[in-house]
Write an enzyme that holds these catalytic residues in place. Structure first.
Site, PDB file in Angstrom:
ATOM      1  CG  ASN A   1       2.412   0.897   3.551  1.00 31.55           C
ATOM      2  OD1 ASN A   1       3.488   1.462   3.442  1.00 31.55           O
ATOM      3  ND2 ASN A   1       2.234  -0.315   3.093  1.00 31.55           N
ATOM      4  N   GLY A   2       0.978  -1.579   5.553  1.00 35.27           N
ATOM      5  CA  GLY A   2       1.678  -2.551   6.394  1.00 35.27           C
ATOM      6  C   GLY A   2       0.785  -3.732   6.691  1.00 35.27           C
TER       7      GLY A   2
ATOM      8  CB  CYS B   1      11.786 -11.478   2.040  1.00 35.20           C
ATOM      9  SG  CYS B   1      12.797 -10.015   1.740  1.00 35.20           S
TER      10      CYS B   1
ATOM     11  CB  CYS C   1      11.005  -3.278   4.694  1.00 36.10           C
ATOM     12  SG  CYS C   1      10.866  -4.225   3.182  1.00 36.10           S
TER      13      CYS C   1
ATOM     14  N   GLY D   1       0.514   0.101  -5.081  1.00 37.05           N
ATOM     15  CA  GLY D   1      -0.765  -0.614  -5.043  1.00 37.05           C
ATOM     16  C   GLY D   1      -1.617  -0.217  -6.213  1.00 37.05           C
TER      17      GLY D   1
ATOM     18  CB  CYS E   1       7.020 -10.020   3.269  1.00 34.23           C
ATOM     19  SG  CYS E   1       6.903  -8.510   4.244  1.00 34.23           S
TER      20      CYS E   1
ATOM     21  CB  CYS F   1      -0.886   0.055   1.240  1.00 33.42           C
ATOM     22  SG  CYS F   1      -1.929  -1.373   1.453  1.00 33.42           S
TER      23      CYS F   1
ATOM     24  CG  ASP G   1      13.620  -6.835  -8.316  1.00 37.38           C
ATOM     25  OD1 ASP G   1      13.109  -6.737  -9.447  1.00 37.38           O
ATOM     26  OD2 ASP G   1      12.997  -7.255  -7.328  1.00 37.38           O
TER      27      ASP G   1
ATOM     28  CE1 TYR H   1       9.368  -5.253  -8.436  1.00 36.26           C
ATOM     29  CE2 TYR H   1       7.984  -5.085  -6.491  1.00 36.26           C
ATOM     30  CZ  TYR H   1       8.108  -5.196  -7.852  1.00 36.26           C
ATOM     31  OH  TYR H   1       7.000  -5.235  -8.634  1.00 36.26           O
TER      32      TYR H   1
ATOM     33  CB  SER I   1      12.257  -4.310 -11.137  1.00 39.24           C
ATOM     34  OG  SER I   1      12.244  -5.396 -12.046  1.00 39.24           O
TER      35      SER I   1
ATOM     36  CB  CYS J   1      13.037  -6.263   8.303  1.00 39.67           C
ATOM     37  SG  CYS J   1      12.118  -7.808   8.059  1.00 39.67           S
TER      38      CYS J   1
HETATM   39  P1  AMP Z   1       8.219 -14.388 -10.609  1.00 36.35           P
HETATM   40  O1  AMP Z   1       7.765 -14.583 -12.001  1.00 36.35           O
HETATM   41  O2  AMP Z   1       7.154 -14.855  -9.642  1.00 36.35           O
HETATM   42  O3  AMP Z   1       9.555 -15.014 -10.327  1.00 36.35           O
HETATM   43  O4  AMP Z   1       8.338 -12.834 -10.368  1.00 36.35           O
HETATM   44  C1  AMP Z   1       9.539 -12.161 -10.500  1.00 36.35           C
HETATM   45  C2  AMP Z   1       9.295 -10.713 -10.839  1.00 36.35           C
HETATM   46  O5  AMP Z   1       8.433 -10.126  -9.872  1.00 36.35           O
HETATM   47  C3  AMP Z   1      10.579  -9.907 -10.852  1.00 36.35           C
HETATM   48  O6  AMP Z   1      10.682  -9.257 -12.096  1.00 36.35           O
HETATM   49  C4  AMP Z   1      10.434  -8.895  -9.722  1.00 36.35           C
HETATM   50  O7  AMP Z   1      10.863  -7.610 -10.118  1.00 36.35           O
HETATM   51  C5  AMP Z   1       8.951  -8.892  -9.432  1.00 36.35           C
HETATM   52  N1  AMP Z   1       8.633  -8.835  -7.993  1.00 36.35           N
HETATM   53  C6  AMP Z   1       9.370  -9.219  -6.954  1.00 36.35           C
HETATM   54  N2  AMP Z   1       8.710  -9.028  -5.783  1.00 36.35           N
HETATM   55  C7  AMP Z   1       7.515  -8.520  -6.096  1.00 36.35           C
HETATM   56  C8  AMP Z   1       6.380  -8.079  -5.332  1.00 36.35           C
HETATM   57  N3  AMP Z   1       6.359  -8.175  -4.022  1.00 36.35           N
HETATM   58  N4  AMP Z   1       5.318  -7.576  -6.005  1.00 36.35           N
HETATM   59  C9  AMP Z   1       5.325  -7.499  -7.336  1.00 36.35           C
HETATM   60  N5  AMP Z   1       6.360  -7.891  -8.113  1.00 36.35           N
HETATM   61  C10 AMP Z   1       7.444  -8.395  -7.517  1.00 36.35           C
END
Ligand code: AMP
Length: 469
Positions: free
Chosen positions: A111-112, A445, A245, A36, A391, A10, A355, A251, A292, A442
């Site tokens: 938020n949280g 994750c 965090c 969000g 998380c 959020c 990332d 990210y 990212s 923190c």
């Molecule tokens: P995945 O396909 O599930 O491995 O998603 C990886 C992608 O999700 C990467 O390109 C990250 O930049 C992005 N990502 C990582 N954490 C989050 C998050 N909490 N919410 C949305 N996107 C994320």
């Protein structure tokens, strides 16, 4: 009624004492849209009562029609953008929550994630409370309404002393705006000024947009009251060692923001430089997964001397693939979002930087995409350690089972994503690049060391808690 799984990302924003409070809040939410994308809302105060407009959808869709601002009068306003996955993504859960109670009206944006929400809720229900939403934020409202204390500060303190976990909160009454950051300071929150108006925002990029000046961050455990007399600051909670965090840097936050005293872009670039120190590879080009991976890939290129190129183009009109609820759509989503530039990639040894790998779906598609554009070799590098643990403090992550790193070695993941090599940043490298100074971030994750324990931990997450730290 079960509370939503802790899957909330959020952003919050508020303005006090400006004739266009709701309009500025709309702009602020625009800048926080990355935090969000599923729903948003604004509550304003005209000094006598509160007014609300909220809906599912992006900020531009919900507030794009200027007519809505007729219904949001007054010189103060708070707003919220929210993302949460299926089940909890219903209209009644859109924030800010606004209620009338014996002492007037109050609205809250959060938020949280409160980790002992279910426990407190069970207790309240046993006493007769009836809940209308599945949000932990509603519990705070119930506790506030039940408090016998005469001052709002005492009522807020009393209520929040019952809550454990992550919360940045903005309260709005007819005459006051109150900003709170939990004692651990998990999420960022900052204070700014625009002329005679005070502004509070999750990230500084929202202050920039409305040309507000950054004053300072709201401290962990701080409660800031803003009213016609100005600002008063309180520290009513038991002091704990803050644990902001680290994933906000990796990210979540926007690179142009300053959070926890640092610029996110510079930190991400340093993550890339550190990645280059840890993973020296023979390659022709380094390309980011946009957006990212961009700062980290730049950092990697500068440190390694390998040429930086934009080898993948992003369609900016598509939301984050990660947030689409169905696996089948997610697969499709990566292709909608990214396309390789064949001329850049063909015949090259490519390093691709992102990332994080969450489920592995995105990286697998991307590696295949780069190879199909003619790459000779594809090396994947991740500017953070493996994400092995969910998380519980406000970042949307799937269950531990769904996190590919929780059950696969790096080499197994490499094979799954079909890369020639795969490398992650080390935990030490992450901390070194972020620069921990006196801060204990923190890193749950990545490490499973959860700084705030909670009563309803699933066996899978308990693994994380009890194996580490
Ligand atoms: P995945 O396909 O599930 O491995 O998603 C990886 C992608 O999700 C990467 O390109 C990250 O930049 C992005 N990502 C990582 N954490 C989050 C998050 N909490 N919410 C949305 N996107 C994320």
């Amino acid at each position: 009624m079960n509370f939503a799984r802790p899957e909330e990302e959020c952003g919050i924003f508020g303005v006090f004492n400006h004739v266009e409070a709701a309009n500025l809040t709309y702009l602020g939410l625009y800048a926080l849209q990355h935090r969000g994308q599923e729903s948003c809302g604004i509550v304003s105060s005209d000094g006598n009562g509160l007014h609300s407009h909220k809906s599912m959808g992006l900020v531009a869709d919900v507030f794009g029609n200027q007519d809505v601002f007729k219904y949001l009068p007054g010189k103060s306003a708070i707003g919220h953008v929210r993302y949460s996955t299926t089940g909890s993504s219903v209209l009644k859960n859109v924030q800010p929550i606004m209620v009338n109670y014996s002492r007037g009206s109050i609205a809250v944006a959060h938020n949280g994630n409160i980790v002992n929400a279910q426990l407190v809720k069970d207790e309240l229900e046993a006493w007769g409370s009836i809940f209308q939403t599945t949000m932990d934020t509603e519990i705070i409202i119930h506790l506030l309404a039940m408090s016998k204390s005469s001052s709002l500060l005492d009522r807020i303190t009393e209520s929040l002393e019952r809550m454990e976990g992550a919360y940045c909160l903005l309260f709005l009454t007819e005459t006051q705006m109150v900003a709170v950051r939990d004692p651990n300071g998990f999420r960022p929150l900052c204070l700014g000024k625009r002329g005679g108006a005070y502004v509070v925002a999750s990230e500084t990029c929202a202050l920039d947009l409305i040309e507000a000046t950054f004053i300072r961050e709201i401290e962990p455990g701080e409660v800031v009251f803003i009213d016609e007399n100005g600002i008063t600051s309180h520290f009513p909670f038991k002091k704990v060692k803050p644990t902001p965090c680290i994933f906000e840097f990796v990210y979540f936050a926007r690179p142009d923001s300053y959070i926890f005293g640092k610029n996110v872009y510079q930190v991400r670039k340093e993550l890339g430089r550190q990645l280059a120190r840890e993973h020296r590879l023979e390659a022709d080009i380094v390309i980011p997964v946009p957006d990212s991976g961009v700062p980290a890939a730049l950092g990697y290129a500068q440190e390694s001397g390998i040429r930086f190129e934009f080898g993948l183009m992003r369609n900016h009109y598509v939301g984050r693939t990660f947030i689409e609820p169905q696996q089948s759509i997610r697969h499709f989503g990566v292709k909608i979002k990214l396309n390789p530039v064949r001329d850049i990639i063909e015949g090259k040894r490519v390093i691709v930087i992102d990332d994080s790998i969450v489920r592995g779906t995105t990286s697998r598609k991307i590696v295949k995409m780069i190879r199909s554009a003619g790459a000779k070799e594809v090396h994947a590098l991740i500017s953070a350690p493996p994400t092995g643990y969910p998380c519980y403090y406000g970042i949307d992550t799937p269950t531990r089972k769904e996190l590919i790193s929780s059950s696969h070695t790096v080499d197994e993941i490499r094979r799954y994503i079909t890369a020639d090599s795969l490398g992650y940043l080390s935990e030490e490298g992450l901390l070194k690049a972020v620069g921990t100074e006196n801060t204990h971030y923190c890193t749950a994750c990545f490490t499973g060391g959860y700084p705030v324990q909670f009563p309803f931990m699933s066996p899978e997450s308990q693994l994380g808690l009890f194996n580490k730290e």
